[in-house]
Design an enzyme around this catalytic site. Sequence first.
Site, mmCIF file in Angstrom:
data_model
loop_
_atom_site.group_PDB
_atom_site.id
_atom_site.type_symbol
_atom_site.label_atom_id
_atom_site.label_comp_id
_atom_site.label_asym_id
_atom_site.label_seq_id
_atom_site.Cartn_x
_atom_site.Cartn_y
_atom_site.Cartn_z
ATOM 1 N N ARG A 132 39.374 39.332 39.509
ATOM 2 C CA ARG A 132 40.801 39.334 39.539
ATOM 3 C C ARG A 132 41.116 38.163 40.790
ATOM 4 O O ARG A 132 40.490 37.992 41.831
ATOM 5 C CB ARG A 132 41.447 40.863 40.031
ATOM 6 C CG ARG A 132 41.080 41.978 39.202
ATOM 7 C CD ARG A 132 41.936 41.652 37.731
ATOM 8 N NE ARG A 132 41.799 42.705 36.852
ATOM 9 C CZ ARG A 132 41.093 42.665 35.757
ATOM 10 N NH1 ARG A 132 40.293 41.560 35.610
ATOM 11 N NH2 ARG A 132 40.977 43.773 34.829
ATOM 12 N N GLU B 124 49.324 36.203 37.569
ATOM 13 C CA GLU B 124 48.951 35.797 36.245
ATOM 14 C C GLU B 124 50.406 36.044 35.444
ATOM 15 O O GLU B 124 51.091 37.179 35.727
ATOM 16 C CB GLU B 124 48.070 36.428 35.695
ATOM 17 C CG GLU B 124 46.512 35.921 36.309
ATOM 18 C CD GLU B 124 45.497 36.557 35.600
ATOM 19 O OE1 GLU B 124 45.608 37.479 34.526
ATOM 20 O OE2 GLU B 124 44.328 36.502 36.307
ATOM 21 N N HIS C 9 42.596 33.571 31.802
ATOM 22 C CA HIS C 9 42.161 35.043 31.893
ATOM 23 C C HIS C 9 41.413 35.337 30.582
ATOM 24 O O HIS C 9 41.778 36.149 29.817
ATOM 25 C CB HIS C 9 43.076 35.796 32.312
ATOM 26 C CG HIS C 9 42.657 37.285 32.698
ATOM 27 N ND1 HIS C 9 43.037 38.190 33.419
ATOM 28 C CD2 HIS C 9 41.304 37.943 32.117
ATOM 29 C CE1 HIS C 9 42.439 39.322 33.767
ATOM 30 N NE2 HIS C 9 41.365 39.150 32.826
HETATM 31 C C1 8YV Z 1 40.677 41.545 29.842
HETATM 32 C C2 8YV Z 1 39.416 42.064 31.790
HETATM 33 O O1 8YV Z 1 41.401 40.370 29.681
HETATM 34 O O2 8YV Z 1 38.174 43.827 31.092
HETATM 35 C C3 8YV Z 1 38.768 43.280 32.170
HETATM 36 O O3 8YV Z 1 38.832 43.836 33.221
HETATM 37 O O4 8YV Z 1 39.867 41.392 32.690
HETATM 38 C C4 8YV Z 1 39.347 41.399 30.671
HETATM 39 O O5 8YV Z 1 38.360 41.707 29.914
HETATM 40 C C5 8YV Z 1 41.787 42.380 30.255
HETATM 41 O O6 8YV Z 1 41.405 43.694 30.292
HETATM 42 C C6 8YV Z 1 42.982 42.280 29.180
HETATM 43 O O7 8YV Z 1 43.941 43.176 29.603
#
Ligand code: 8YV
Length: 317
Positions: free
Chosen positions: A229, A258, A276
């Site tokens: 993150r 983001e 992302h």
């Molecule tokens: C997705 C992510 O982009 O799984 C996660 O924690 O960061 C990613 O795989 C995200 O969940 C999209 O909402």
Amino acid sequence: MSKELLIIGNFNPPIADKLSDLYTVHHTTKDEIAASDGKNFQGVTAVATFGYAPQNLIDKLPSLEMISSFGVGYDGVAAEHAASKGIMVGHTPDVLNDDVANTTIMLLLATMRRLVLHDKYVRSGAWEKNGDAPLTRSIAGKTVGIVGLGRIGEAIAHKLSVFNCEVVYHSRNEKPGVAHRYYGDLVEMASASDVLIVITPGGPATNKLINTDVMNALGPDGTIINLSRGTVIDEQAMISALSEGRLGAAGLDVFEKEPHVPEVLCKMDNVVLQPHVGSATEETRAAMAQRVVDNLRAFEMKGAPINLVPECEKLRS
Ligand code: 8YV
């Protein structure tokens, strides 16, 4: 009468059809539900969401029993608060390990070997005009420090084993049975590493974990790769370190605010940027959406989702 499910955002592939035997489905968006007083959703017992369920949303839904969140990270879900109200939270780990780990390796190589810069060098005609591009840095023989040796961290460590680099790791606790060297002190690990791969969960516990001290310890030839993150890195401190040459390079899939990315990062040649997309393949996103469905089904049939977040473990009967 069937139970009510609130879907927040657009699931692609759509999950509503798969759940219509269990629920009456309502659709909303993040903005809509944030602005609403929740009156229309008083009967909602389940929510499907992309990592978004803050405390005030949970409090608008008095009948809520289960939140099924898309993604392994659930830092946008108030899981402790949900648990305190007896609400279970499910997420979608495991099914994305391979793609996120592959993306990490891709970003690592692209950053160290300057893939994007080289592509520009060819396309712009600079190769023909100026001759060979400057040399880059090899991953072989380097020490790679993984920050967060969870399920994805382990998949990354496994994939790195063929690159002839030494893998070490930092996490809150040493993991039993892991052959890689453990550092309890992140700055100490950064001093001993050429690369830091950041793959720890987001949230208050890891906010700005990668700070100036860590970046200075990694040093001018060091590289940071972030697939976790944006909040885990002090972004402003990283920008200063990169522009002052105290940090060598960065490969970034995630950002603090983001989809906003600071303009100054977009101008840096020693940075590779992605929007992302760690898990963003058709196959993995379909598997994640299916897990959102399967978590809801498991909750309705057996009383708990397949992947219950640790904060809610105490709710298992
Ligand atoms: C997705 C992510 O982009 O799984 C996660 O924690 O960061 C990613 O795989 C995200 O969940 C999209 O909402």
